[in-house]
Design an enzyme around this catalytic site. Structure first.
Site, PDB file in Angstrom:
ATOM      1  N   ILE A  53       0.841  -1.205   0.000  1.00  0.00           N
ATOM      2  CA  ILE A  53       0.000   0.000   0.000  1.00  0.00           C
ATOM      3  C   ILE A  53       0.878   1.257   0.000  1.00  0.00           C
ATOM      4  O   ILE A  53       0.591   2.222  -0.714  1.00  0.00           O
ATOM      5  CB  ILE A  53      -0.999  -0.016   1.176  1.00  0.00           C
ATOM      6  CG1 ILE A  53      -1.908  -1.254   1.086  1.00  0.00           C
ATOM      7  CG2 ILE A  53      -1.847   1.257   1.191  1.00  0.00           C
ATOM      8  CD1 ILE A  53      -2.804  -1.485   2.295  1.00  0.00           C
ATOM      9  N   THR A  88      -4.173   5.883   7.088  1.00  0.00           N
ATOM     10  CA  THR A  88      -5.114   4.835   6.662  1.00  0.00           C
ATOM     11  C   THR A  88      -4.646   3.482   7.202  1.00  0.00           C
ATOM     12  O   THR A  88      -5.149   2.446   6.768  1.00  0.00           O
ATOM     13  CB  THR A  88      -5.182   4.717   5.121  1.00  0.00           C
ATOM     14  OG1 THR A  88      -3.845   4.635   4.622  1.00  0.00           O
ATOM     15  CG2 THR A  88      -5.924   5.852   4.475  1.00  0.00           C
ATOM     16  N   ALA A  89      -3.664   3.508   8.123  1.00  0.00           N
ATOM     17  CA  ALA A  89      -3.084   2.235   8.588  1.00  0.00           C
ATOM     18  C   ALA A  89      -3.844   1.736   9.823  1.00  0.00           C
ATOM     19  O   ALA A  89      -4.804   0.967   9.694  1.00  0.00           O
ATOM     20  CB  ALA A  89      -1.598   2.419   8.847  1.00  0.00           C
ATOM     21  N   ARG A  90      -3.441   2.195  10.982  1.00  0.00           N
ATOM     22  CA  ARG A  90      -4.120   1.833  12.221  1.00  0.00           C
ATOM     23  C   ARG A  90      -4.007   2.994  13.207  1.00  0.00           C
ATOM     24  O   ARG A  90      -2.971   3.646  13.296  1.00  0.00           O
ATOM     25  CB  ARG A  90      -3.473   0.592  12.861  1.00  0.00           C
ATOM     26  CG  ARG A  90      -3.811  -0.736  12.190  1.00  0.00           C
ATOM     27  CD  ARG A  90      -5.270  -1.126  12.375  1.00  0.00           C
ATOM     28  NE  ARG A  90      -5.591  -2.412  11.767  1.00  0.00           N
ATOM     29  CZ  ARG A  90      -6.061  -2.570  10.522  1.00  0.00           C
ATOM     30  NH1 ARG A  90      -6.251  -1.518   9.737  1.00  0.00           N
ATOM     31  NH2 ARG A  90      -6.339  -3.776  10.059  1.00  0.00           N
ATOM     32  N   ASP A 114      -8.528   7.976   8.556  1.00  0.00           N
ATOM     33  CA  ASP A 114      -9.525   6.933   8.284  1.00  0.00           C
ATOM     34  C   ASP A 114      -9.578   5.922   9.429  1.00  0.00           C
ATOM     35  O   ASP A 114     -10.452   5.065   9.453  1.00  0.00           O
ATOM     36  CB  ASP A 114      -9.164   6.214   6.971  1.00  0.00           C
ATOM     37  CG  ASP A 114     -10.224   5.215   6.532  1.00  0.00           C
ATOM     38  OD1 ASP A 114     -11.426   5.547   6.597  1.00  0.00           O
ATOM     39  OD2 ASP A 114      -9.863   4.085   6.130  1.00  0.00           O
ATOM     40  N   GLU A 117     -12.494   2.290  17.639  1.00  0.00           N
ATOM     41  CA  GLU A 117     -13.472   2.292  16.534  1.00  0.00           C
ATOM     42  C   GLU A 117     -14.610   1.337  16.897  1.00  0.00           C
ATOM     43  O   GLU A 117     -14.351   0.251  17.395  1.00  0.00           O
ATOM     44  CB  GLU A 117     -12.806   1.805  15.245  1.00  0.00           C
ATOM     45  CG  GLU A 117     -11.712   2.746  14.755  1.00  0.00           C
ATOM     46  CD  GLU A 117     -10.995   2.221  13.509  1.00  0.00           C
ATOM     47  OE1 GLU A 117     -11.424   1.186  12.957  1.00  0.00           O
ATOM     48  OE2 GLU A 117     -10.017   2.829  13.105  1.00  0.00           O
ATOM     49  N   HIS A 137     -13.128   4.466   8.770  1.00  0.00           N
ATOM     50  CA  HIS A 137     -12.372   3.251   8.402  1.00  0.00           C
ATOM     51  C   HIS A 137     -12.944   2.608   7.125  1.00  0.00           C
ATOM     52  O   HIS A 137     -13.511   1.521   7.163  1.00  0.00           O
ATOM     53  CB  HIS A 137     -12.349   2.230   9.557  1.00  0.00           C
ATOM     54  CG  HIS A 137     -11.223   1.240   9.437  1.00  0.00           C
ATOM     55  ND1 HIS A 137     -10.578   0.690  10.514  1.00  0.00           N
ATOM     56  CD2 HIS A 137     -10.613   0.700   8.352  1.00  0.00           C
ATOM     57  CE1 HIS A 137      -9.638  -0.147  10.109  1.00  0.00           C
ATOM     58  NE2 HIS A 137      -9.645  -0.166   8.785  1.00  0.00           N
ATOM     59  N   GLY A 185     -11.106   2.469   4.057  1.00  0.00           N
ATOM     60  CA  GLY A 185     -10.033   2.344   3.067  1.00  0.00           C
ATOM     61  C   GLY A 185     -10.319   1.327   1.967  1.00  0.00           C
ATOM     62  O   GLY A 185      -9.996   1.549   0.804  1.00  0.00           O
ATOM     63  N   SER A 186     -10.940   0.218   2.321  1.00  0.00           N
ATOM     64  CA  SER A 186     -11.178  -0.830   1.319  1.00  0.00           C
ATOM     65  C   SER A 186     -12.637  -0.874   0.872  1.00  0.00           C
ATOM     66  O   SER A 186     -13.072  -1.841   0.232  1.00  0.00           O
ATOM     67  CB  SER A 186     -10.794  -2.197   1.905  1.00  0.00           C
ATOM     68  OG  SER A 186     -11.618  -2.496   3.014  1.00  0.00           O
TER      69      SER A 186
HETATM   70  C1  DGY Z   1      -7.563  -4.025   6.542  1.00  0.00           C
HETATM   71  O1  DGY Z   1      -7.783  -4.743   5.576  1.00  0.00           O
HETATM   72  O2  DGY Z   1      -6.675  -4.262   7.368  1.00  0.00           O
HETATM   73  C2  DGY Z   1      -8.473  -2.856   6.718  1.00  0.00           C
HETATM   74  O3  DGY Z   1      -7.955  -1.899   7.543  1.00  0.00           O
HETATM   75  C3  DGY Z   1      -9.792  -3.337   7.271  1.00  0.00           C
HETATM   76  O4  DGY Z   1      -9.628  -3.722   8.585  1.00  0.00           O
END
Ligand code: DGY
Length: 323
Positions: free
Chosen positions: A159, A237-239, A263, A268, A286, A288-289
């Protein structure tokens, strides 16, 4: 051989549910299930495998309590910090994730957050929804350009690399910090900086793409934020675990950070509501996907892993391998 027996613990997209029903002997509860309910369902259904997602915690006690017939936990996520993989390995339960299929989608979201934060998208949007009536002067309500700004990437996996590709399209020089330097064909002109702290004074925008591990916990904190130049932007967008949120809020309030695009959050969905009061954050829940194409692909990849392991074949995306 009969169909593999699985328990689906989270609500899935329709196309994924269709395939579950066609190809598996599945227990599909109408709502998400977690904790003891999953154990009960696994026992009642004599499940070979569990389909879970990022928000389902599978800690060591939950894994230890699983009946022995459960051979695989397939998570519909690339991150697996919610699962104690070592506890699963000890019990002989395979754990799989869904890499690759969400790479572009998540990098798109990171770039959306980057642009949204730099160009004040949240404030502009709110202005319109409140019924914009006041004309702005040439010097009023301005954002920041991104072309030519230096992007720093923490975590140059799939990513992170996809984010760097997007940044090149916006004429942004890219620096990255990663456990290892990448070969030149993957670096594609990005500059490696071995020490994360050394990278910070040299960048305008920091985008996080590293997994949540003990090493990355709160890696963005008061000390490291202070190393960024005044007016920098943070994208995550990670954690949420990578960020000390108190320090981030202070930096956003003081103006040391110009803005942030977030995100992911420490808690959460019950994220820290102080973020919602800050005009200079662009916030997403959250997602991202979260496209139809990507969520289907993630579900299918998790099902491929379940089908393989339940049929006695090797997992496609194993998170542990026998020593
Ligand atoms: C992932 O795929 O790790 C996304 O953050 C969804 O949790």
């Amino acid at each position: 051989m009969g169909k593999a027996r699985i328990v689906v613990t989270v609500r899935m997209p329709e196309a994924v549910v269709d395939r579950v029903i066609r190809e598996f002997d599945a227990l599909v509860p109408p709502t998400d299930i977690d904790g003891p309910e999953v154990i009960k369902a696994a026992i009642a259904h004599r499940a070979d495998g569990l389909l879970v997602a990022g928000r389902t915690r599978r800690d060591a006690p939950t894994i230890a309590a699983l009946p022995d017939h459960v051979r695989i936990i397939a998570t519909c996520s690339v991150g697996f910090d919610h699962i104690d993989v070592e506890a699963a390995r000890r019990k002989g339960v395979m754990v799989t994730n869904t890499p690759d299929v969400l790479t572009d989608c998540t990098a798109d979201m990171a770039f959306l957050l980057l642009l949204g934060a730099a160009r004040r998208a949240a404030e502009y949007e709110q202005t319109m929804r409140k019924g914009w009536r006041q004309a702005y002067g040439m010097g009023e309500f301005l954002g920041r350009s991104v072309a030519g700004k230096t992007l720093g990437i923490l975590g140059m996996g799939r990513i992170g690399q996809a984010m760097a590709r997007r940044a090149r399209g916006f004429d942004m020089p890219v620096l990255y910090s990663n456990r290892r330097r990448l070969p030149p064909e993957l670096e594609q002109g990005a500059t490696y900086v071995a020490d994360f702290r050394d990278m910070l004074p040299r960048i305008d925008i920091l985008s996080l793409h590293a997994p949540a591990t003990p090493e990355t916990r709160a890696i963005v904190n008061a000390d490291t934020l202070a190393l960024l130049p005044r007016g920098a932007i943070l994208v995550n967008t990670a954690r949420g675990q990578l960020v000390d949120e108190d320090a981030l809020i202070d930096a956003l309030k003081s103006g040391h950070l110009y803005a942030a695009g977030l995100d992911v959050f420490l808690n959460e969905p019950a994220f820290d509501l102080r973020f919602a009061d800050l005009p200079n954050v662009f916030l997403c829940p959250h997602m991202g996907s979260a496209t139809v194409e990507t969520r289907n692909a993630m579900g299918f990849r998790a099902l491929d892993n379940l089908a393989a392991v339940c049929a006695g074949r090797a997992a496609i995306d194993p998170l542990w391998t026998a020593a």
